[in-house]
Design a protein around this motif. Structure first.
Motif, mmCIF file in Angstrom:
data_model
loop_
_atom_site.group_PDB
_atom_site.id
_atom_site.type_symbol
_atom_site.label_atom_id
_atom_site.label_comp_id
_atom_site.label_asym_id
_atom_site.label_seq_id
_atom_site.Cartn_x
_atom_site.Cartn_y
_atom_site.Cartn_z
ATOM 1 N N ARG A 150 -8.931 0.809 -0.795
ATOM 2 C CA ARG A 150 -8.571 0.403 0.533
ATOM 3 C C ARG A 150 -8.661 -1.137 0.477
ATOM 4 O O ARG A 150 -9.589 -1.606 0.252
ATOM 5 C CB ARG A 150 -9.571 0.963 1.755
ATOM 6 N N VAL A 157 0.840 -1.321 -0.163
ATOM 7 C CA VAL A 157 -0.151 -0.197 0.018
ATOM 8 C C VAL A 157 0.898 1.138 0.016
ATOM 9 O O VAL A 157 1.988 1.120 0.384
ATOM 10 C CB VAL A 157 -0.963 0.126 1.288
ATOM 11 N N VAL A 174 -10.547 -4.581 -2.996
ATOM 12 C CA VAL A 174 -10.282 -3.191 -2.471
ATOM 13 C C VAL A 174 -11.995 -2.879 -2.150
ATOM 14 O O VAL A 174 -12.812 -3.285 -2.904
ATOM 15 C CB VAL A 174 -9.682 -1.948 -3.254
ATOM 16 N N ASP A 175 -12.053 -1.878 -1.192
ATOM 17 C CA ASP A 175 -13.761 -1.476 -1.000
ATOM 18 C C ASP A 175 -14.192 -0.647 -2.050
ATOM 19 O O ASP A 175 -15.232 -0.479 -2.018
ATOM 20 C CB ASP A 175 -13.614 -0.637 0.383
ATOM 21 N N GLY A 226 -2.383 4.735 2.591
ATOM 22 C CA GLY A 226 -3.108 3.417 2.687
ATOM 23 C C GLY A 226 -3.859 2.865 1.554
ATOM 24 O O GLY A 226 -4.535 1.840 1.624
ATOM 25 N N ARG A 227 -3.702 3.124 0.306
ATOM 26 C CA ARG A 227 -4.227 2.853 -0.885
ATOM 27 C C ARG A 227 -3.624 1.876 -1.474
ATOM 28 O O ARG A 227 -2.235 1.674 -1.364
ATOM 29 C CB ARG A 227 -4.631 3.928 -2.044
ATOM 30 N N TYR A 228 -4.063 0.814 -2.178
ATOM 31 C CA TYR A 228 -3.568 -0.364 -2.783
ATOM 32 C C TYR A 228 -2.746 0.118 -3.896
ATOM 33 O O TYR A 228 -2.969 0.792 -4.660
ATOM 34 C CB TYR A 228 -4.698 -1.258 -3.577
ATOM 35 N N THR A 246 -11.688 4.673 -3.564
ATOM 36 C CA THR A 246 -10.600 4.600 -2.195
ATOM 37 C C THR A 246 -9.525 3.779 -2.207
ATOM 38 O O THR A 246 -8.453 3.914 -1.851
ATOM 39 C CB THR A 246 -11.763 4.308 -1.144
#
Length: 604
Positions: free
Chosen positions: A574, A503, A567-568, A507-509, A572
């Motif tokens: 995340r 990440v 990811v969500d 905090g992003r992939y 985002t």
């Protein structure tokens, strides 16, 4: 004296559970339940038909038992305003529904079996049936078959839910309700059964044969006991064809008629869409649209003939009793255009109903025009009545679908095997043409316009429940992108999990690093060790929790990855999990096998 009471109480308390166990425990219980649903369907069809006929007689002043579309010399003002009055009543119902609880979309039998495991709302189905009765009873150019199948399938669904049936049995019972409805409407059990197989269940299997046929037979028998069902076609009118040997050459004009009916069916379905688009563009309030549509339908009836009104049962009787001689070709073509327009306006403006019977009537008109306008047809065996029956089935299959359904309808209505063979040829030509050029029946075309991807009643709902969220591994170790390679290797030696999600600072992939590749890169490096960013894989390839297993498998195939991060959201990014291709394919294959076994009636 009081000792038996606890025993009786226990017996009555255990009765529902024992009944459920009996129904769930074997095929006999399901067949009994299908017979019960069929009998209920026969009663409901007879009741709807009676109420609708009473409404037509009251609005138009018809003699008892007279058919609206076969009536003459009706008052002009009544012809003009009666359909509009029905539209006003539908608008009032729509307003009342909006002021009550938040209205929910009503699920029809095809959608219920495709996406919801056969779960339908009885309240919603009853509302659709009521709207259909009002629409048909006031003269709007829609049939009652949609209301019949909706209400009867809803009843069967409620019956299955009360016995807590398995998903496959629940879907079968919904098909039983629809089969009984069509069988009761036409007095044709085979037609009803194959309507269920082709359109509601989506497939034929030995496991579904007995309950569906039993339901269709029960529905037909009960309906015949409760209401009069005159035959649409008299066998005497087909005697000439029955005694004539059918040759291969006789199928040539029949195939041509099938192709023409395919094109006409597509135009009718497109016409409904155009009317709906026009209503939306006009920005008319939804409760007002049916009244305006009813006024247009009444004007068409006034300008042409009352035959454009309602489903067209009486008018079809007229044309099949005297095909090709009652009206000139121009008048027949005008009536076809008026009826098709009235049907498109009725459905597009908000009247409830379907095109089942309207397509039968339109097909008979198309067959009459074809037989009267094509030179040289007298050299072939089919008679004008035969072309009317063939056109009836060919146009209906282009709109409704179900080639065998329409073929058996012709067989049960005529009792003629020679004409049934010709109908089958025309139906195949029409069905294949529509499927390859348009791709939808009327019902699935409506789903497409709503954004649904289903093309039939095949059970695809389980795919939507088998999502990435239910398959993924949630405990996922991540490392920051700015981690040094030496620190990364120290924290992840060979033998530890082989894939690590990286990440960025927010905090992003950022991607996935394979641990063996990182160790190999460190050994091969000369001087400064490579950065972690240079080892990232699948930086732009992610899954989301809502994707189904089929879409996830396609993503693995496209990216050639063995594992992808979940990811969500695409904005985002995340990280919420990790999913491997092997686990996805394993679970997908297990579910496919379970569905196959359910279709074949296997319990293990």
């Amino acid at each position: 004296m009081n000792a038996p009471r606890p025993l009786l109480t226990r017996v009555f308390a255990q009765a529902p559970a024992r009944a459920r166990a009996l129904v769930r425990g074997g095929e006999i219980g399901l067949v009994a339940l299908a017979g019960l649903a069929g009998c209920g369907a026969g009663v409901l069809v007879a009741a709807m038909a009676w109420v609708t006929q009473a409404l037509r007689e009251g609005l138009y002043g018809l003699p008892h038992g007279a058919r609206l579309s076969a009536s003459h010399d009706l008052p002009a003002l009544t012809l003009l305003l009666a359909p509009a009055a029905g539209g006003v009543l539908l608008g009032v119902l729509a307003l009342a529904r909006r002021r009550g609880r938040r209205p929910q979309a009503v699920i029809d039998p095809i959608e219920a079996n495709a996406l919801h495991g056969g779960r339908m709302s009885v309240r919603g189905s009853g509302l659709v049936a009521l709207q259909n009765v009002i629409s048909n009873g006031c003269g709007a150019s829609v049939g009652l078959e949609a209301g019949y199948t909706q209400l009867c399938a809803g009843l069967a669904s409620r019956l299955g839910l009360s016995f807590e049936l398995r998903r496959s049995d629940q879907r079968t019972l919904v098909g039983c309700g629809a089969a009984a409805a069509i069988a009761a409407a036409f007095g044709a059990p085979l037609t009803g059964a194959f309507y269920a197989f082709e359109l509601i269940i989506g497939t034929y299997s030995i496991a579904t044969l007995t309950p569906v046929v039993v339901a269709a037979l029960c529905g037909s028998v009960v309906a015949r006991a409760l209401m009069n069902q005159p035959a649409l076609v008299t066998v005497e009118g087909l005697d000439a064809l029955t005694t004539t040997a059918i040759t291969g050459a006789d199928t040539l004009p029949v195939l041509g008629l099938g192709l023409i009916c395919a094109g006409l069916g597509i135009l009718i379905m497109r016409g409904v869409t155009l009317v709906e688009a026009g209503i939306r563009a006009s920005r008319l309030p939804a409760p007002v649209a049916p009244a305006l549509g009813g006024l247009c339908v009444g004007a068409l009836a006034l300008a042409t003939s009352p035959q454009v009104l309602s489903g067209g049962h009486g008018a079809l009787h007229l044309h099949l009793d005297n095909p090709g001689t009652g009206m000139g070709l121009g008048a027949l073509a005008l009536l076809f255009a008026a009826k098709a327009t009235a049907s498109a306006i009725s459905i597009g403006s908000g009247f409830r109903g379907g095109l089942f019977f309207a397509s039968l009537f339109l097909g008979a008109l198309a067959g009459e025009v074809f037989s009267g306008s094509m030179p040289g047809l007298t050299a072939f065996a089919p008679t004008p009545l035969a072309y009317a029956v063939i056109g009836m089935s060919a146009l209906a299959v282009s709109v409704i679908g179900g080639p065998l359904t329409m073929t058996f309808l012709a067989l049960e209505l005529t009792g003629s095997f020679p004409i049934t063979g010709l109908v089958l040829a025309a139906v195949i030509a029409s069905s294949l043409t529509v499927r390859k050029t348009f791709g939808y029946s009327f019902a699935t075309w409506r789903f497409h316009l709503r954004g649904e991807s289903i093309r039939s009643a095949h059970d695809v709902g389980w795919i939507r429940t088998l999502t990435v969220e239910t398959l993924m591994r949630r405990e996922v170790a991540t490392v920051p992108l700015d981690t040094g390679l030496d620190a990364f290797l120290a924290g992840h030696p060979l033998g530890s999990p082989s894939r690590i999600v990286v990440v960025d600072g927010a905090g992003r992939y950022a991607g996935i690093v394979r641990v063996p590749e990182a160790h190999a890169a460190a050994r091969a490096a000369e001087g400064a060790a490579p950065s972690l960013a240079g080892l990232l894989r699948h930086a732009g390839d992610v899954l989301t929790p809502g994707m189904n297993a089929k879409a996830a498998a396609a993503a693995f195939d496209r990216t050639e990855g063995e594992a992808l991060a979940v990811v969500d959201g695409l904005d985002t990014r995340r990280v919420v999990g990790l999913l491997t291709e092997s686990h996805t394919l394993k679970r997908y294959a297990e579910e496919l096998d379970r569905q196959r076994r359910a279709m074949l009636g296997e319990t293990a």
